[in-house]
Design a protein around this motif. Structure first.
Motif, PDB file in Angstrom:
ATOM      1  N   TYR A 199       0.828  -1.211   0.000  1.00  0.00           N
ATOM      2  CA  TYR A 199       0.000   0.000   0.000  1.00  0.00           C
ATOM      3  C   TYR A 199       0.860   1.259   0.000  1.00  0.00           C
ATOM      4  CZ  TYR A 199      -4.166  -2.804   0.479  1.00  0.00           C
ATOM      5  OH  TYR A 199      -5.184  -3.692   0.237  1.00  0.00           O
ATOM      6  N   SER A 200       1.994   1.200   0.683  1.00  0.00           N
ATOM      7  CA  SER A 200       2.917   2.330   0.618  1.00  0.00           C
ATOM      8  C   SER A 200       3.409   2.540  -0.811  1.00  0.00           C
ATOM      9  CB  SER A 200       4.106   2.066   1.554  1.00  0.00           C
ATOM     10  OG  SER A 200       5.118   3.037   1.382  1.00  0.00           O
ATOM     11  N   ARG A 201       3.716   1.448  -1.490  1.00  0.00           N
ATOM     12  CA  ARG A 201       4.155   1.539  -2.882  1.00  0.00           C
ATOM     13  C   ARG A 201       3.041   2.088  -3.769  1.00  0.00           C
ATOM     14  NH1 ARG A 201       5.906  -3.928  -5.901  1.00  0.00           N
ATOM     15  NH2 ARG A 201       3.681  -4.364  -5.606  1.00  0.00           N
ATOM     16  N   THR A 202       1.819   1.630  -3.560  1.00  0.00           N
ATOM     17  CA  THR A 202       0.695   2.109  -4.364  1.00  0.00           C
ATOM     18  C   THR A 202       0.499   3.611  -4.178  1.00  0.00           C
ATOM     19  OG1 THR A 202      -0.429  -0.023  -4.309  1.00  0.00           O
ATOM     20  CG2 THR A 202      -1.787   1.909  -4.737  1.00  0.00           C
ATOM     21  N   GLN A 203       0.617   4.085  -2.954  1.00  0.00           N
ATOM     22  CA  GLN A 203       0.444   5.517  -2.719  1.00  0.00           C
ATOM     23  C   GLN A 203       1.523   6.312  -3.448  1.00  0.00           C
ATOM     24  OE1 GLN A 203      -0.706   6.568   1.194  1.00  0.00           O
ATOM     25  NE2 GLN A 203      -0.183   8.721   0.987  1.00  0.00           N
ATOM     26  N   GLU A 204       2.758   5.839  -3.411  1.00  0.00           N
ATOM     27  CA  GLU A 204       3.821   6.512  -4.152  1.00  0.00           C
ATOM     28  C   GLU A 204       3.542   6.477  -5.652  1.00  0.00           C
ATOM     29  OE1 GLU A 204       7.846   5.388  -3.495  1.00  0.00           O
ATOM     30  OE2 GLU A 204       7.794   5.837  -1.346  1.00  0.00           O
ATOM     31  N   PHE A 205       3.065   5.334  -6.139  1.00  0.00           N
ATOM     32  CA  PHE A 205       2.764   5.184  -7.566  1.00  0.00           C
ATOM     33  C   PHE A 205       1.723   6.207  -8.003  1.00  0.00           C
ATOM     34  CE2 PHE A 205       0.682   3.319 -11.244  1.00  0.00           C
ATOM     35  CZ  PHE A 205       1.712   2.710 -11.953  1.00  0.00           C
ATOM     36  N   LEU A 206       0.623   6.297  -7.274  1.00  0.00           N
ATOM     37  CA  LEU A 206      -0.432   7.256  -7.608  1.00  0.00           C
ATOM     38  C   LEU A 206       0.087   8.686  -7.553  1.00  0.00           C
ATOM     39  CD1 LEU A 206      -3.323   5.581  -5.611  1.00  0.00           C
ATOM     40  CD2 LEU A 206      -3.404   6.057  -8.060  1.00  0.00           C
ATOM     41  N   HIS A 207       0.813   8.999  -6.497  1.00  0.00           N
ATOM     42  CA  HIS A 207       1.350  10.350  -6.327  1.00  0.00           C
ATOM     43  C   HIS A 207       2.273  10.723  -7.483  1.00  0.00           C
ATOM     44  CE1 HIS A 207       3.150  13.833  -4.326  1.00  0.00           C
ATOM     45  NE2 HIS A 207       4.339  13.318  -4.621  1.00  0.00           N
ATOM     46  N   LEU A 208       3.148   9.796  -7.847  1.00  0.00           N
ATOM     47  CA  LEU A 208       4.135  10.111  -8.879  1.00  0.00           C
ATOM     48  C   LEU A 208       3.507  10.155 -10.263  1.00  0.00           C
ATOM     49  CD1 LEU A 208       7.000  10.734  -9.617  1.00  0.00           C
ATOM     50  CD2 LEU A 208       7.559   8.298  -9.421  1.00  0.00           C
ATOM     51  N   HIS A 219      12.204  11.073  -4.952  1.00  0.00           N
ATOM     52  CA  HIS A 219      12.982   9.972  -4.390  1.00  0.00           C
ATOM     53  C   HIS A 219      12.220   9.443  -3.182  1.00  0.00           C
ATOM     54  CE1 HIS A 219      16.292  10.825  -7.074  1.00  0.00           C
ATOM     55  NE2 HIS A 219      16.239  12.106  -6.722  1.00  0.00           N
ATOM     56  N   GLY A 220      11.458   8.391  -3.421  1.00  0.00           N
ATOM     57  CA  GLY A 220      10.670   7.798  -2.359  1.00  0.00           C
ATOM     58  C   GLY A 220      11.263   6.487  -1.887  1.00  0.00           C
ATOM     59  N   GLU A 221      10.490   5.782  -1.114  1.00  0.00           N
ATOM     60  CA  GLU A 221      10.941   4.489  -0.612  1.00  0.00           C
ATOM     61  C   GLU A 221      10.945   3.437  -1.709  1.00  0.00           C
ATOM     62  OE1 GLU A 221       9.560   1.135   2.727  1.00  0.00           O
ATOM     63  OE2 GLU A 221       8.466   3.051   2.542  1.00  0.00           O
ATOM     64  N   HIS A 222      10.018   3.564  -2.669  1.00  0.00           N
ATOM     65  CA  HIS A 222       9.847   2.533  -3.686  1.00  0.00           C
ATOM     66  C   HIS A 222      10.211   2.985  -5.093  1.00  0.00           C
ATOM     67  CE1 HIS A 222       7.655   0.148  -0.680  1.00  0.00           C
ATOM     68  NE2 HIS A 222       7.053   1.281  -0.349  1.00  0.00           N
ATOM     69  N   PHE A 223      10.048   4.271  -5.402  1.00  0.00           N
ATOM     70  CA  PHE A 223      10.263   4.753  -6.759  1.00  0.00           C
ATOM     71  C   PHE A 223      11.125   6.004  -6.762  1.00  0.00           C
ATOM     72  CE2 PHE A 223       5.914   2.810  -6.899  1.00  0.00           C
ATOM     73  CZ  PHE A 223       6.256   1.702  -7.671  1.00  0.00           C
ATOM     74  N   HIS A 224      11.870   6.172  -7.869  1.00  0.00           N
ATOM     75  CA  HIS A 224      12.765   7.320  -8.001  1.00  0.00           C
ATOM     76  C   HIS A 224      12.750   7.801  -9.451  1.00  0.00           C
ATOM     77  CE1 HIS A 224      14.640   6.069  -4.119  1.00  0.00           C
ATOM     78  NE2 HIS A 224      14.441   4.853  -4.607  1.00  0.00           N
TER      79      HIS A 224
END
Length: 356
Positions: A128-137, A150-155
């Protein structure tokens, strides 16, 4: 806000999906195109395209269907573990431009077969943390230039998507749908989604969840337009109430003969929170509210097929209008056989819903 009425195209190579009786051409572009054009011709705005490892690639199918239709909107189901945000943002923006703004996106966090496509993020909090980053990015890449994140999962660094999505007065980019009933999932929706999709719960349960999501939106400091709400459910519609219930009971009898009780279907697997909420409804009664049928969940019905709305066009329209009164503005409906029910429900139900 005008409501969105979408259908469902299963997008699988295996025939017999949820009792569909088609045997020839299943999973071919010709058959999927026929379903999409039938939806287009019978009043549907578009359709959700099912996703899963071992099924046709959803984005590829959506692209083909967009090219073979004129108004059909594919609701493309994608998994963050399968796509990188920048790759997806570019692909979706390109298709959105080519189709003149017809792309819709459904983000799926639930487990599929992650090892098959190299996904190692299986822990729910991390997913879910990854999904939130995905949507945000993805949203930033669609609306900003030179994006650095530069997040926890995506950059990404200095990333600019071209072309941009096809912007209109009604929307700047494709609508982002998301579902899930756990607290972690609801926090993702409250922070970053455009539409929270619910499965077929009773009105009271949906009202409670909408109220909670509004509170969570404030807690999460939501920066976007207010969260919208959608319903994904099976609808068994016939000319009369009696005919509809007879058809529903016949379907259940076949499911029972084929699959047995729910215990043999789920085994010892732990159901997702949203799925378990639906399965628990059967303990409250076989029919809830006016026409919400809980029996399918006892005999193998899962996801949007766990509960059904059953009745005449007037019955089901009234039930859906009750959901609309709670704030639901997006509806994703289905029943099988797909080809036949796309026409029947489009012709009989949608005019009543659009008059409301």
């Amino acid at each position: 806000m005008n409501p969105e009425f979408l259908w469902y195209i299963p997008n699988t190579v295996e025939p017999g999906h949820r009792g569909d009786d088609t045997t020839a051409g299943w999973g071919s572009i010709e058959y999927s195109t026929e379903l999409a054009r039938t939806a287009e011709d019978h009043g549907w705005g578009g359709a959700l395209l099912g996703t899963g490892w071992g099924r046709p690639d959803t984005f590829t199918v959506a692209t083909a269907l967009a090219a073979r239709t004129t108004t059909f909107k594919p609701l493309i189901a994608v998994r963050p573990g399968y796509w990188q945000p920048a790759n997806f943002a570019a692909a979706a923006a390109t298709l959105d431009q080519l189709s003149r703004g017809r792309v819709l996106v459904n983000i799926v966090s639930g487990l599929d077969n992650p090892a098959a496509y190299g996904d190692t993020t299986v822990d729910p909090p991390a997913r879910y943390s990854r999904t939130q980053e995905f949507l945000h990015l993805v949203r930033r890449l669609w609306t900003e230039e030179n994006v650095t994140f530069h997040g926890e999962h995506f950059h990404v660094t200095g990333s600019t998507v071209g072309p941009r999505p096809y912007a209109t007065d009604a929307r700047a980019h494709p609508t982002l749908y998301f579902g899930g009933a756990s607290e972690a999932a609801e926090r993702v929706s409250a922070a970053e989604a455009d539409v929270q999709l619910f499965w077929g719960e009773p009105l009271e349960g949906i009202a409670e969840r909408i109220a909670r999501l509004k509170e969570l939106s404030e807690q999460e400091g939501r920066r976007h337009a207010p969260l919208q709400y959608g319903l994904r459910i099976t609808t068994v519609v016939r000319d009369t109430t009696e005919d509809a219930w007879r058809a529903a009971e016949e379907k259940i009898a076949k499911m029972a003969a084929d699959a047995g009780e729910i215990g043999s279907w789920l085994g010892n697997r732990r159901a997702a929170v949203g799925q378990q909420r639906l399965l628990d409804l059967a303990e409250r009664g076989e029919v809830l509210d006016t026409c919400l049928y809980t029996a399918p969940g006892r005999f193998g019905g899962g996801g949007a097929a766990t509960t059904w709305l059953v009745g005449s066009p007037d019955d089901v329209a009234a039930a859906l209008d009750a959901y609309r009164a709670l704030g639901i503005t997006h509806f994703v409906l289905s029943d099988t056989p797909y080809r036949q029910e796309t026409r029947r429900i489009g012709d009989q139900l949608l005019p009543r819903l659009r008059q409301a």
